[in-house]
Design a protein around this motif. Sequence first.
Motif, PDB file in Angstrom:
ATOM      1  N   ALA A 119      25.805  25.528   0.022  1.00 40.65           N
ATOM      2  CA  ALA A 119      26.527  25.515  -1.256  1.00 40.65           C
ATOM      3  C   ALA A 119      27.574  24.414  -1.318  1.00 40.65           C
ATOM      4  CB  ALA A 119      27.187  26.871  -1.498  1.00 40.65           C
ATOM      5  N   GLY A 120      27.652  23.593  -0.266  1.00 40.89           N
ATOM      6  CA  GLY A 120      28.562  22.455  -0.271  1.00 40.89           C
ATOM      7  C   GLY A 120      29.911  22.689   0.357  1.00 40.89           C
ATOM      8  N   ALA A 121      30.149  23.871   0.923  1.00 36.60           N
ATOM      9  CA  ALA A 121      31.456  24.142   1.522  1.00 36.60           C
ATOM     10  C   ALA A 121      31.655  23.296   2.774  1.00 36.60           C
ATOM     11  CB  ALA A 121      31.585  25.623   1.854  1.00 36.60           C
ATOM     12  N   LEU A 122      32.909  23.057   3.110  1.00 33.79           N
ATOM     13  CA  LEU A 122      33.309  22.129   4.167  1.00 33.79           C
ATOM     14  C   LEU A 122      33.884  22.917   5.338  1.00 33.79           C
ATOM     15  CD1 LEU A 122      33.818  19.131   4.983  1.00 33.79           C
ATOM     16  CD2 LEU A 122      35.982  19.274   3.734  1.00 33.79           C
ATOM     17  N   LEU A 123      33.172  22.970   6.454  1.00 35.62           N
ATOM     18  CA  LEU A 123      33.559  23.797   7.597  1.00 35.62           C
ATOM     19  C   LEU A 123      34.587  23.077   8.467  1.00 35.62           C
ATOM     20  CD1 LEU A 123      33.196  26.370   9.276  1.00 35.62           C
ATOM     21  CD2 LEU A 123      31.247  25.266  10.398  1.00 35.62           C
ATOM     22  N   LEU A 124      35.712  23.757   8.727  1.00 33.56           N
ATOM     23  CA  LEU A 124      36.803  23.175   9.500  1.00 33.56           C
ATOM     24  C   LEU A 124      36.797  23.615  10.956  1.00 33.56           C
ATOM     25  CD1 LEU A 124      39.695  23.718   6.935  1.00 33.56           C
ATOM     26  CD2 LEU A 124      38.270  21.679   7.233  1.00 33.56           C
ATOM     27  N   GLY A 125      36.348  24.844  11.247  1.00 33.93           N
ATOM     28  CA  GLY A 125      36.385  25.307  12.626  1.00 33.93           C
ATOM     29  C   GLY A 125      36.292  26.811  12.710  1.00 33.93           C
ATOM     30  N   LYS A 126      36.633  27.335  13.891  1.00 30.74           N
ATOM     31  CA  LYS A 126      36.482  28.756  14.189  1.00 30.74           C
ATOM     32  C   LYS A 126      37.826  29.331  14.612  1.00 30.74           C
ATOM     33  CE  LYS A 126      32.494  30.031  15.679  1.00 30.74           C
ATOM     34  NZ  LYS A 126      31.366  30.358  16.595  1.00 30.74           N
ATOM     35  N   THR A 127      38.070  30.550  14.196  1.00 37.15           N
ATOM     36  CA  THR A 127      39.403  31.133  14.298  1.00 37.15           C
ATOM     37  C   THR A 127      39.474  32.262  15.324  1.00 37.15           C
ATOM     38  OG1 THR A 127      38.882  32.605  12.448  1.00 37.15           O
ATOM     39  CG2 THR A 127      40.005  30.530  11.931  1.00 37.15           C
ATOM     40  N   ASN A 128      40.696  32.531  15.755  1.00 36.33           N
ATOM     41  CA  ASN A 128      41.000  33.506  16.799  1.00 36.33           C
ATOM     42  C   ASN A 128      40.840  34.936  16.275  1.00 36.33           C
ATOM     43  OD1 ASN A 128      41.815  34.462  19.278  1.00 36.33           O
ATOM     44  ND2 ASN A 128      43.937  33.753  19.088  1.00 36.33           N
ATOM     45  N   LEU A 129      40.650  35.854  17.186  1.00 35.00           N
ATOM     46  CA  LEU A 129      40.401  37.249  16.831  1.00 35.00           C
ATOM     47  C   LEU A 129      40.774  38.159  17.980  1.00 35.00           C
ATOM     48  CD1 LEU A 129      36.686  38.171  17.416  1.00 35.00           C
ATOM     49  CD2 LEU A 129      37.446  35.797  17.718  1.00 35.00           C
ATOM     50  N   ASP A 130      40.954  39.441  17.667  1.00 35.98           N
ATOM     51  CA  ASP A 130      40.995  40.450  18.714  1.00 35.98           C
ATOM     52  C   ASP A 130      39.643  40.435  19.416  1.00 35.98           C
ATOM     53  OD1 ASP A 130      43.587  41.728  18.544  1.00 35.98           O
ATOM     54  OD2 ASP A 130      42.942  42.578  16.634  1.00 35.98           O
ATOM     55  N   GLN A 131      39.682  40.345  20.724  1.00 36.37           N
ATOM     56  CA  GLN A 131      38.463  40.134  21.505  1.00 36.37           C
ATOM     57  C   GLN A 131      37.351  41.117  21.128  1.00 36.37           C
ATOM     58  OE1 GLN A 131      38.155  41.033  25.928  1.00 36.37           O
ATOM     59  NE2 GLN A 131      38.539  38.814  25.966  1.00 36.37           N
ATOM     60  N   PHE A 132      36.167  40.571  20.931  1.00 33.45           N
ATOM     61  CA  PHE A 132      34.989  41.337  20.527  1.00 33.45           C
ATOM     62  C   PHE A 132      35.254  42.167  19.262  1.00 33.45           C
ATOM     63  CE2 PHE A 132      33.994  40.635  25.080  1.00 33.45           C
ATOM     64  CZ  PHE A 132      32.809  39.950  24.912  1.00 33.45           C
ATOM     65  N   ALA A 133      36.149  41.658  18.425  1.00 35.02           N
ATOM     66  CA  ALA A 133      36.470  42.322  17.152  1.00 35.02           C
ATOM     67  C   ALA A 133      36.904  43.769  17.376  1.00 35.02           C
ATOM     68  CB  ALA A 133      35.289  42.250  16.191  1.00 35.02           C
ATOM     69  N   THR A 134      37.609  44.009  18.486  1.00 31.81           N
ATOM     70  CA  THR A 134      38.048  45.353  18.840  1.00 31.81           C
ATOM     71  C   THR A 134      39.563  45.419  18.711  1.00 31.81           C
ATOM     72  OG1 THR A 134      36.178  45.625  20.338  1.00 31.81           O
ATOM     73  CG2 THR A 134      38.017  47.127  20.638  1.00 31.81           C
ATOM     74  N   GLY A 135      40.023  45.767  17.510  1.00 33.17           N
ATOM     75  CA  GLY A 135      41.458  45.867  17.271  1.00 33.17           C
ATOM     76  C   GLY A 135      41.804  45.546  15.838  1.00 33.17           C
ATOM     77  N   LEU A 136      42.949  46.039  15.410  1.00 27.52           N
ATOM     78  CA  LEU A 136      43.463  45.782  14.066  1.00 27.52           C
ATOM     79  C   LEU A 136      44.819  45.076  14.116  1.00 27.52           C
ATOM     80  CD1 LEU A 136      42.582  49.194  12.341  1.00 27.52           C
ATOM     81  CD2 LEU A 136      41.498  46.982  11.930  1.00 27.52           C
ATOM     82  N   VAL A 137      45.123  44.456  15.254  1.00 24.77           N
ATOM     83  CA  VAL A 137      46.477  43.935  15.462  1.00 24.77           C
ATOM     84  C   VAL A 137      46.561  42.418  15.590  1.00 24.77           C
ATOM     85  CG1 VAL A 137      47.489  46.042  16.408  1.00 24.77           C
ATOM     86  CG2 VAL A 137      46.187  44.532  17.920  1.00 24.77           C
ATOM     87  N   GLY A 138      45.512  41.770  16.102  1.00 25.10           N
ATOM     88  CA  GLY A 138      45.537  40.320  16.276  1.00 25.10           C
ATOM     89  C   GLY A 138      46.236  39.861  17.530  1.00 25.10           C
ATOM     90  N   THR A 139      46.420  40.754  18.500  1.00 24.73           N
ATOM     91  CA  THR A 139      47.141  40.407  19.738  1.00 24.73           C
ATOM     92  C   THR A 139      46.251  40.427  20.972  1.00 24.73           C
ATOM     93  OG1 THR A 139      47.767  42.708  20.154  1.00 24.73           O
ATOM     94  CG2 THR A 139      49.262  41.385  18.784  1.00 24.73           C
ATOM     95  N   ARG A 140      44.999  40.837  20.852  1.00 27.32           N
ATOM     96  CA  ARG A 140      44.131  41.055  22.010  1.00 27.32           C
ATOM     97  C   ARG A 140      43.225  39.853  22.241  1.00 27.32           C
ATOM     98  NH1 ARG A 140      42.359  47.225  20.240  1.00 27.32           N
ATOM     99  NH2 ARG A 140      44.426  48.179  20.492  1.00 27.32           N
ATOM    100  N   SER A 141      43.819  38.734  22.577  1.00 26.71           N
ATOM    101  CA  SER A 141      43.055  37.507  22.760  1.00 26.71           C
ATOM    102  C   SER A 141      43.659  36.671  23.876  1.00 26.71           C
ATOM    103  CB  SER A 141      43.041  36.689  21.465  1.00 26.71           C
ATOM    104  OG  SER A 141      42.501  35.397  21.685  1.00 26.71           O
ATOM    105  N   PRO A 142      42.823  36.048  24.703  1.00 22.14           N
ATOM    106  CA  PRO A 142      43.356  35.143  25.720  1.00 22.14           C
ATOM    107  C   PRO A 142      43.972  33.880  25.126  1.00 22.14           C
ATOM    108  CG  PRO A 142      40.965  35.006  25.662  1.00 22.14           C
ATOM    109  CD  PRO A 142      41.353  36.150  24.771  1.00 22.14           C
ATOM    110  N   HIS A 143      43.723  33.630  23.855  1.00 19.93           N
ATOM    111  CA  HIS A 143      44.286  32.462  23.175  1.00 19.93           C
ATOM    112  C   HIS A 143      45.662  32.762  22.575  1.00 19.93           C
ATOM    113  CE1 HIS A 143      40.395  30.472  23.635  1.00 19.93           C
ATOM    114  NE2 HIS A 143      39.849  31.610  23.248  1.00 19.93           N
ATOM    115  N   GLY A 144      46.165  33.956  22.814  1.00 16.59           N
ATOM    116  CA  GLY A 144      47.494  34.322  22.335  1.00 16.59           C
ATOM    117  C   GLY A 144      47.450  35.197  21.106  1.00 16.59           C
TER     118      GLY A 144
END
Length: 606
Positions: A119-144
């Motif tokens: 559809a013409g969208a411009l991809l910038l990259g990939k974003t951080n997450l709670d590891q394996f999408a397990t969490g609602l807090v955004g703190t469970r990642s080795p990337h901080g």
Amino acid sequence: MTTTMDFTNIATLQAHYRDGTLTPADLVRQLDARIAAANRPEIWISRMGDDAMDRQLAMLDAAWQQHGPAIFDTLPLFGIPFAVKDNIDVAGIPTTAACPAFAYVPDEDAHAVRKLLDAGALLLGKTNLDQFATGLVGTRSPHGAVRNALNPEYVSGGSSAGSAVAVALGMASFTLGTDTAGSGRVPAGFNGIVGLKPTRGLVSTRGVVPACRSLDCVSIFARSVDDAWQVLRCIAGHDPQDPFSRQVAMGGAQPEGKRGYRIAVPDRLEFFGDGAAEAAFDAALLAWATMPGAQIVRIPFQPFADAARLLYAGPWVAERRAAIGELFERDPEALDPTVRGIVAQADGYSAVDAFEGQYRLAALRRQAEASLRDIDFLLVPTAPTMPTIAEVQAEPVLRNSELGYYTNFVNFFDMAALAIPAGYRPDGLPAGVTIVGRAGSDHLLALAGAAFNAPFADARAAAASLAANPLPFSEPTVMLAVVGAHLEGQPLNWQLLERGARKLRSTRTSPDYRLYALAGTTPPKPGLARVDRDGAAIEVETWELPLRLFGSFVAAIPAPLGIGSVRLEDGSTVKGFICEGAALAGARDITHFGGWRAYLRDGQST
């Protein structure tokens, strides 16, 4: 020529592309500068390399050179910057799910990503997450821990943490997340943006690392409901290669004011002692209650709360174990300690527990469905409280559990949801509410959400745009010609809209009809009759209606009207309104007006 952009909506970027004040290459340079100035490296896991970005820009430039502004007809998201959560595949870019030991490089894009690029969208990259999408807090990642966009001491929400904050900080126009237990909604509420969680199966999850595969959805973050809806229109649709994709029958929708929304609210609200969150929801509820014709109904919330607890305190944690595969056995230390503890609970459940859990869920779902009968949607706080990062680190499981109180049940009950901003709490933090509807209510929720957000953006115009741009039908339909009170904008048009009907065009009948103003009808209605001579072409509208709802529409039509066959000026025949001949005796012949609208405008008082 370049301009410094405020990336608030897709229409703004498209307007600048059209008038030549911006190119995709200009935009990428500005975004790179904005991302660097923000100094928030925890938002991103990977960015598109120079070569990959140059290839995207070259393709967009070639398309523009060939088509100019007409490119938006074929590439509706031309040059619109987006990012994806790093549990969603992008060909040639590692997918890690925030676990480096799990990383792999896919050969193909996820289905949703491919549709966006097409559809013409411009991809910038990939974003951080709670590891394996397990969490609602955004703190469970080795990337901080991903810090909140408005107050970095607070959590961003998860698991789609980086995706939400990237939109909130103007690093992308929209992003993709995923949502199993609320990961596409809680981060939206905490960062003052929109989070659209579609009906399960409406968007393919092929190419997504599963959390709970039977529940997972691809979600959308944007600054407005209109933008999120535009993205959904590009990625929705059945994918025969995804066993969990399905052809979703869309429910009806109607713009604000056609008929007031019937809104359910929990009979008992829980905020875990957060008075500011409670005050914010009270204010939002008052705003909903004052919308034209709105009806607020209190319903028992216990079935919803009980189902929410099943997601992590029931056998569904075994599905998370299945998603991680042999990594849990081979290298358990590679997992975040909190995630590892959650997944390890799978060992405590048997196949019998899994079936008993399904039985319990079925009973709760039936109770919830009964309480939502004759309701348009359920209104809840997006989250009951908003903890700081320090509070989550002190009690990671408890704080996370609290955040799922109003979200965990949604995919269990096969519902759609839309998280929208609701101003600010008394302490200045963002407040959000979520509207939740039955499967296929996506369009209804979008229209209602846009209408509610009118004080915060130019959303009334967006609501009109949304009403005119539903998702394509994925089921059999019937074409219907309407001539009077069911015309667009007329008093009974809502009966079509709430059944999901869509206007196709304004046209006329063949020139062998006469039109009469019927006596004693409320609201006033005309009668259309086909004649052998002295006829005329009469203005009508053709609408497309789901076949499964056609019978209920016909059943609601009072005598002397009925549904028969109507011939149009192009020679085609469709179903349409006809009138019993006896009712025309003594009725006023208004054929010379050419249609019902002209009669109402020029002839009703004469």
